[in-house]
Motif scaffolding. Structure first.
Motif, PDB file in Angstrom:
ATOM      1  N   ARG A  68      36.626  41.696  39.105  1.00  0.00           N
ATOM      2  CA  ARG A  68      35.580  42.348  38.855  1.00  0.00           C
ATOM      3  C   ARG A  68      34.690  42.711  40.103  1.00  0.00           C
ATOM      4  O   ARG A  68      33.883  43.756  40.035  1.00  0.00           O
ATOM      5  CB  ARG A  68      34.632  41.746  37.912  1.00  0.00           C
ATOM      6  CG  ARG A  68      34.981  41.781  36.456  1.00  0.00           C
ATOM      7  CD  ARG A  68      35.242  43.051  36.030  1.00  0.00           C
ATOM      8  NE  ARG A  68      35.928  43.347  34.609  1.00  0.00           N
ATOM      9  CZ  ARG A  68      36.800  44.211  34.050  1.00  0.00           C
ATOM     10  NH1 ARG A  68      37.315  44.731  35.131  1.00  0.00           N
ATOM     11  NH2 ARG A  68      37.187  44.077  33.021  1.00  0.00           N
ATOM     12  N   GLU A  69      35.092  42.004  41.085  1.00  0.00           N
ATOM     13  CA  GLU A  69      34.358  42.509  42.391  1.00  0.00           C
ATOM     14  C   GLU A  69      35.143  43.517  43.184  1.00  0.00           C
ATOM     15  O   GLU A  69      34.531  43.867  44.429  1.00  0.00           O
ATOM     16  CB  GLU A  69      34.031  41.074  43.394  1.00  0.00           C
ATOM     17  CG  GLU A  69      33.155  40.016  42.801  1.00  0.00           C
ATOM     18  CD  GLU A  69      33.276  38.562  43.704  1.00  0.00           C
ATOM     19  OE1 GLU A  69      34.401  38.835  44.573  1.00  0.00           O
ATOM     20  OE2 GLU A  69      32.559  37.997  43.264  1.00  0.00           O
ATOM     21  N   THR A  70      36.271  43.832  42.710  1.00  0.00           N
ATOM     22  CA  THR A  70      37.154  44.929  43.396  1.00  0.00           C
ATOM     23  C   THR A  70      36.943  46.189  42.954  1.00  0.00           C
ATOM     24  O   THR A  70      37.255  46.508  41.534  1.00  0.00           O
ATOM     25  CB  THR A  70      38.669  44.401  43.332  1.00  0.00           C
ATOM     26  OG1 THR A  70      38.854  43.158  43.682  1.00  0.00           O
ATOM     27  CG2 THR A  70      39.542  45.290  44.059  1.00  0.00           C
ATOM     28  N   ALA A  71      36.463  47.261  43.624  1.00  0.00           N
ATOM     29  CA  ALA A  71      35.974  48.337  43.151  1.00  0.00           C
ATOM     30  C   ALA A  71      37.241  49.407  42.579  1.00  0.00           C
ATOM     31  O   ALA A  71      36.999  49.919  41.633  1.00  0.00           O
ATOM     32  CB  ALA A  71      35.489  49.280  44.210  1.00  0.00           C
ATOM     33  N   LYS A  74      37.776  48.430  38.840  1.00  0.00           N
ATOM     34  CA  LYS A  74      36.457  48.620  37.929  1.00  0.00           C
ATOM     35  C   LYS A  74      36.988  48.832  36.663  1.00  0.00           C
ATOM     36  O   LYS A  74      36.036  48.610  35.736  1.00  0.00           O
ATOM     37  CB  LYS A  74      35.565  49.448  38.555  1.00  0.00           C
ATOM     38  CG  LYS A  74      35.649  50.692  38.714  1.00  0.00           C
ATOM     39  CD  LYS A  74      34.790  51.396  39.205  1.00  0.00           C
ATOM     40  CE  LYS A  74      35.004  53.079  39.251  1.00  0.00           C
ATOM     41  NZ  LYS A  74      33.868  53.934  39.789  1.00  0.00           N
ATOM     42  N   ASN A  75      37.948  49.874  36.272  1.00  0.00           N
ATOM     43  CA  ASN A  75      38.336  50.252  35.043  1.00  0.00           C
ATOM     44  C   ASN A  75      39.418  49.495  34.463  1.00  0.00           C
ATOM     45  O   ASN A  75      40.069  49.770  33.312  1.00  0.00           O
ATOM     46  CB  ASN A  75      38.826  51.805  35.278  1.00  0.00           C
ATOM     47  CG  ASN A  75      37.515  52.582  35.550  1.00  0.00           C
ATOM     48  OD1 ASN A  75      36.400  52.331  35.009  1.00  0.00           O
ATOM     49  ND2 ASN A  75      37.874  53.437  36.426  1.00  0.00           N
TER      50      ASN A  75
END
Length: 223
Positions: A68-71, A74-75
């Protein structure tokens, strides 16, 4: 073709799930611990990850937090699939950023149905419009219709409803709701969220938005 990553330290489960998901037309990769799951996720960019909680090297909850910290991810949908059924473990999993938490054992057809439902909702939400059962939520027009009857929602109620409905079964903490809906624009009281949730429930019914006591809320849409 939708890509799915399965992370579990039991080889039999990996083999069984991979075989059946490939039969359903998915592209499937596997990992047997959290560290390996991160490496595969970073390289493959899966559309959905099935994540066990108890794994060596890095547990599923920490793995979920790092994803969840990885852009770029994000989806990506994250579903915990674990034998750990305690409430505190499920809450920890959802708070770490997962979209859903399923307790093992689960029937294969039910799991596949849930996975397809996640992908279907993602397609339906394109264009800022959400279709869930009898509801149509249109962000472009700021309208909500239930059974083809339009309902009135003031701006903040609408934004709160849209946020919850955009990720059914995902737990949103109270702090997360405050930050996303109100931000720094105004100092609001502790009961502000509760009042808005009550008003939404009055219009939609009590069964759609669930309270996780002391944590937050989620839009309940188990299929």
């Amino acid at each position: 073709m939708k890509k799915i990553l399965i992370a579990d330290d039991e080889p039999d489960i990996l083999e069984f799930l991979k075989y059946n998901l490939v039969k359903e037309g998915f592209e499937v990769s596997t990992a047997n611990n959290g560290v390996e799951a991160l490496k595969v996720a970073y390289s493959a960019h899966p559309d959905l990850i099935l994540l066990d909680v108890m794994m060596p090297e890095m547990d599923g909850i920490e793995t979920c937090r790092k994803i969840r910290e990885t852009a770029a991810l994000k989806n990506t949908f994250i579903i915990f699939l674990s034998a750990r059924a305690e409430d505190y473990t499920q809450i920890a999993g959802l708070e770490s950023g997962a979209d859903d938490y399923i307790v093992k054992p689960v029937k294969l057809r039910v799991l596949i149905s849930k996975i397809k439902a996640f992908f279907r909702r993602a397609e339906e939400q394109e264009g800022n419009k959400i279709f869930i059962k009898e509801l149509i939520i249109d962000k472009d027009k700021y309208t909500v219709a239930k059974n083809k009857k339009e309902l009135h929602f003031p701006k903040k109620e609408f934004e709160l409803l849209f946020m919850l409905a955009s990720k059914p079964n995902k737990l949103f903490t109270r702090d997360e709701i405050y930050n996303k809906i109100w931000g720094n624009e105004i100092i609001v009281g502790d009961r502000t969220i509760d009042v808005h949730i009550r008003k939404i429930r009055d219009k939609l019914g009590d069964d759609l938005i669930k309270t996780i006591k002391g944590v937050g809320y989620k839009f309940d849409n188990h299929e």
